[in-house]
Write an enzyme that holds these catalytic residues in place. Structure first.
Site, PDB file in Angstrom:
ATOM      1  N   LYS A  44      -1.204 -19.497  -2.891  1.00 53.77           N
ATOM      2  CA  LYS A  44      -2.599 -19.121  -3.157  1.00 53.77           C
ATOM      3  C   LYS A  44      -2.783 -18.249  -4.406  1.00 53.77           C
ATOM      4  CE  LYS A  44      -4.495 -21.111  -0.897  1.00 53.77           C
ATOM      5  NZ  LYS A  44      -4.440 -22.606  -1.072  1.00 53.77           N
ATOM      6  N   SER A  45      -1.828 -18.367  -5.320  1.00 52.11           N
ATOM      7  CA  SER A  45      -1.896 -17.560  -6.539  1.00 52.11           C
ATOM      8  C   SER A  45      -2.358 -18.361  -7.741  1.00 52.11           C
ATOM      9  CB  SER A  45      -0.517 -16.961  -6.826  1.00 52.11           C
ATOM     10  OG  SER A  45      -0.081 -16.226  -5.723  1.00 52.11           O
ATOM     11  N   GLY A  46      -2.682 -19.653  -7.526  1.00 52.39           N
ATOM     12  CA  GLY A  46      -3.113 -20.480  -8.645  1.00 52.39           C
ATOM     13  C   GLY A  46      -2.089 -21.551  -8.996  1.00 52.39           C
ATOM     14  N   TRP A  49      -3.665 -24.830 -10.181  1.00 54.42           N
ATOM     15  CA  TRP A  49      -4.285 -24.555 -11.485  1.00 54.42           C
ATOM     16  C   TRP A  49      -3.204 -24.611 -12.573  1.00 54.42           C
ATOM     17  CZ3 TRP A  49      -7.456 -19.423 -12.624  1.00 54.42           C
ATOM     18  CH2 TRP A  49      -8.255 -19.634 -13.764  1.00 54.42           C
ATOM     19  N   HIS A  99       7.228 -22.534  -4.203  1.00 52.18           N
ATOM     20  CA  HIS A  99       6.864 -21.158  -3.821  1.00 52.18           C
ATOM     21  C   HIS A  99       8.127 -20.371  -3.461  1.00 52.18           C
ATOM     22  CE1 HIS A  99       2.650 -22.110  -3.616  1.00 52.18           C
ATOM     23  NE2 HIS A  99       2.666 -22.732  -2.472  1.00 52.18           N
ATOM     24  N   SER A 129      -7.523 -15.933   0.412  1.00 54.24           N
ATOM     25  CA  SER A 129      -7.390 -17.361   0.147  1.00 54.24           C
ATOM     26  C   SER A 129      -6.431 -17.996   1.156  1.00 54.24           C
ATOM     27  CB  SER A 129      -6.881 -17.543  -1.292  1.00 54.24           C
ATOM     28  OG  SER A 129      -6.779 -18.893  -1.614  1.00 54.24           O
ATOM     29  N   TYR A 184      -3.231 -14.768 -12.448  1.00 56.20           N
ATOM     30  CA  TYR A 184      -4.467 -15.511 -12.173  1.00 56.20           C
ATOM     31  C   TYR A 184      -5.627 -14.820 -12.898  1.00 56.20           C
ATOM     32  CZ  TYR A 184      -8.184 -17.527  -9.218  1.00 56.20           C
ATOM     33  OH  TYR A 184      -9.298 -18.181  -8.748  1.00 56.20           O
ATOM     34  N   ALA A 222     -14.293 -28.492 -13.203  1.00 56.32           N
ATOM     35  CA  ALA A 222     -13.630 -29.780 -13.504  1.00 56.32           C
ATOM     36  C   ALA A 222     -12.573 -30.094 -12.453  1.00 56.32           C
ATOM     37  CB  ALA A 222     -12.997 -29.726 -14.892  1.00 56.32           C
ATOM     38  N   MET A 223     -11.827 -29.090 -12.048  1.00 62.16           N
ATOM     39  CA  MET A 223     -10.771 -29.342 -11.056  1.00 62.16           C
ATOM     40  C   MET A 223     -11.356 -29.628  -9.679  1.00 62.16           C
ATOM     41  SD  MET A 223      -7.611 -26.899 -12.186  1.00 62.16           S
ATOM     42  CE  MET A 223      -6.792 -27.130 -10.623  1.00 62.16           C
ATOM     43  N   ARG A 248     -11.708 -23.316  -3.184  1.00 59.98           N
ATOM     44  CA  ARG A 248     -12.710 -22.661  -2.358  1.00 59.98           C
ATOM     45  C   ARG A 248     -13.758 -21.924  -3.192  1.00 59.98           C
ATOM     46  NH1 ARG A 248     -12.980 -17.654   0.147  1.00 59.98           N
ATOM     47  NH2 ARG A 248     -11.381 -17.050  -1.342  1.00 59.98           N
ATOM     48  N   GLY A 250     -12.558 -19.718  -6.252  1.00 58.72           N
ATOM     49  CA  GLY A 250     -12.014 -19.622  -7.605  1.00 58.72           C
ATOM     50  C   GLY A 250     -12.505 -18.417  -8.373  1.00 58.72           C
TER      51      GLY A 250
HETATM   52  P1  A3P Z   1      -9.597 -19.323  -3.618  1.00 54.11           P
HETATM   53  O1  A3P Z   1      -9.221 -19.705  -2.226  1.00 54.11           O
HETATM   54  O2  A3P Z   1      -9.705 -17.828  -3.774  1.00 54.11           O
HETATM   55  O3  A3P Z   1     -10.789 -20.021  -4.137  1.00 54.11           O
HETATM   56  P2  A3P Z   1      -2.874 -22.376  -4.868  1.00 54.11           P
HETATM   57  O4  A3P Z   1      -3.020 -23.537  -5.769  1.00 54.11           O
HETATM   58  O5  A3P Z   1      -1.719 -21.472  -5.207  1.00 54.11           O
HETATM   59  O6  A3P Z   1      -2.883 -22.795  -3.434  1.00 54.11           O
HETATM   60  O7  A3P Z   1      -4.132 -21.427  -5.097  1.00 54.11           O
HETATM   61  C1  A3P Z   1      -5.410 -21.809  -4.682  1.00 54.11           C
HETATM   62  C2  A3P Z   1      -6.406 -20.817  -5.217  1.00 54.11           C
HETATM   63  O8  A3P Z   1      -6.540 -21.003  -6.639  1.00 54.11           O
HETATM   64  C3  A3P Z   1      -7.785 -21.019  -4.605  1.00 54.11           C
HETATM   65  O9  A3P Z   1      -8.379 -19.712  -4.564  1.00 54.11           O
HETATM   66  C4  A3P Z   1      -8.425 -21.924  -5.652  1.00 54.11           C
HETATM   67  O10 A3P Z   1      -9.820 -21.980  -5.610  1.00 54.11           O
HETATM   68  C5  A3P Z   1      -7.902 -21.264  -6.937  1.00 54.11           C
HETATM   69  N1  A3P Z   1      -8.029 -22.157  -8.106  1.00 54.11           N
HETATM   70  C6  A3P Z   1      -7.497 -23.381  -8.269  1.00 54.11           C
HETATM   71  N2  A3P Z   1      -7.876 -23.921  -9.454  1.00 54.11           N
HETATM   72  C7  A3P Z   1      -8.660 -23.000 -10.051  1.00 54.11           C
HETATM   73  C8  A3P Z   1      -9.371 -22.962 -11.305  1.00 54.11           C
HETATM   74  N3  A3P Z   1      -9.354 -23.977 -12.149  1.00 54.11           N
HETATM   75  N4  A3P Z   1     -10.077 -21.843 -11.597  1.00 54.11           N
HETATM   76  C9  A3P Z   1     -10.098 -20.802 -10.742  1.00 54.11           C
HETATM   77  N5  A3P Z   1      -9.452 -20.777  -9.541  1.00 54.11           N
HETATM   78  C10 A3P Z   1      -8.746 -21.861  -9.199  1.00 54.11           C
END
Ligand code: A3P
Length: 291
Positions: A44-46, A49, A99, A129, A184, A222-223, A248, A250
């Protein structure tokens, strides 16, 4: 229903994809190539992304390739059996995701020239998250309540182990020229600048237009619309989209909408203790209301 995690060397992993054998193989026998790039995070750290950013850098900002290739081939999750199989047949240069805590990372990495990009996030946003994600993903135990999940997280009693230990151990590698740390929060604050720094680390020269394309295609919006990223293609018995959204919110700082004052103070106390010697190292500690 209770989920039975796979326990490997004292750390729990979600079942189904991970097995003791795949984790042992990844740690002790996985053959690292010098041109491998590893995308490493605590959950959940990005992660997704960063996968998207790194693979778009590789395709010089061209989203067509990303859309055409299966995720499991684009960036194999090599600690799982499926990912190991994909990784071993994947042509070089590979982009690999995990991870894994440092102590379970492929031993062969440490004598290689492969690179690691480690993304870290404010643990308060991570726990929020993670809580929402655990509710929708069937390989994770449905949390009883946020309060309970927060306690489990602070004790390190969640899949992939303690956030504090994960981050502290990986941080020891800061300064090595094949390991790149990014947060992040930095991605949020300056995606373009972050992409440029990543290109420099990877030794990839991109035109300005390519960089802009990476930035555009990795925006949250976009994602969210890209079914390669938003997990909507996964069946409901794996990821139940009616119980939440993978991409969720972001944002930075959503923890403020979940923590009580008492939880926030308790978290700060444990954080200070567990991060002793590293305090002041991370962007979420710098702001006026960093808690
Ligand atoms: P949130 O639940 O706070 O929205 P992982 O990929 O490690 O599982 O992390 C998921 C988290 O990264 C989620 O956080 C998700 O929304 C956020 N995330 C993924 N892509 C993103 C983007 N392009 N910009 C901002 N946050 C992003």
């Amino acid at each position: 229903m209770a989920v039975r995690y796979v326990c490997y060397k004292g750390i729990n992993f979600p079942p189904g994809y991970n097995s003791e054998q795949s984790l042992r193989f990844a740690e002790t026998q996985f053959r690292v190539r010098d041109d491998d790039v590893f995308n490493v995070t605590y959950p959940k750290s990005g992660t997704v992304w960063m996968t998207e950013i790194l693979s778009l850098i590789r395709s010089r900002g061209d989203p067509a390739w990303n859309r055409a290739v299966l995720n499991s081939e684009r960036s194999p999750w090599f600690s799982t059996q499926l990912g190991l199989d994909a990784a071993q047949t994947c042509p070089s240069p590979r982009l690999l995701t995990c991870h894994l805590p440092l102590q379970l990372f492929p031993k062969a990495f440490f004598s290689s020239r492969a690179k690691v990009v480690y993304t870290v996030r404010d643990p308060r946003d991570v726990v929020v998250s993670y809580y929402h994600f655990s509710k929708m993903c069937s390989s994770y135990q449905d949390p009883e309540s946020f309060a309970q999940f927060l306690e489990d997280f602070l004790r390190g009693d969640v899949p992939h182990g303690s956030w504090f230990e994960h981050v502290r151990a990986w941080r020891q590698l800061k300064g090595k020229d094949n390991v790149f740390f990014i947060s992040y929060e930095e991605l949020q604050q300056d995606l373009q600048g972050s992409v440029r720094r990543l290109c420099q680390f990877l030794g990839q020269e991109l035109e300005d237009a390519d960089i802009s394309s990476v930035v555009e295609n990795t925006s949250f919006q976009a994602m969210r619309e890209n079914d390669k990223c938003n997990s909507t293609l996964l069946p409901r018995n794996i990821m139940d989209q009616e119980r939440g959204t993978f991409l969720r919110k972001g944002v930075c700082g959503d923890w403020k909408n979940h923590f009580t004052v008492a939880q926030s103070e308790h978290f700060a106390m444990i954080y200070r203790e567990r991060m002793r010697g590293l305090n002041g190292a991370f962007p979420w500690e710098w702001g006026p209301d960093s808690g």
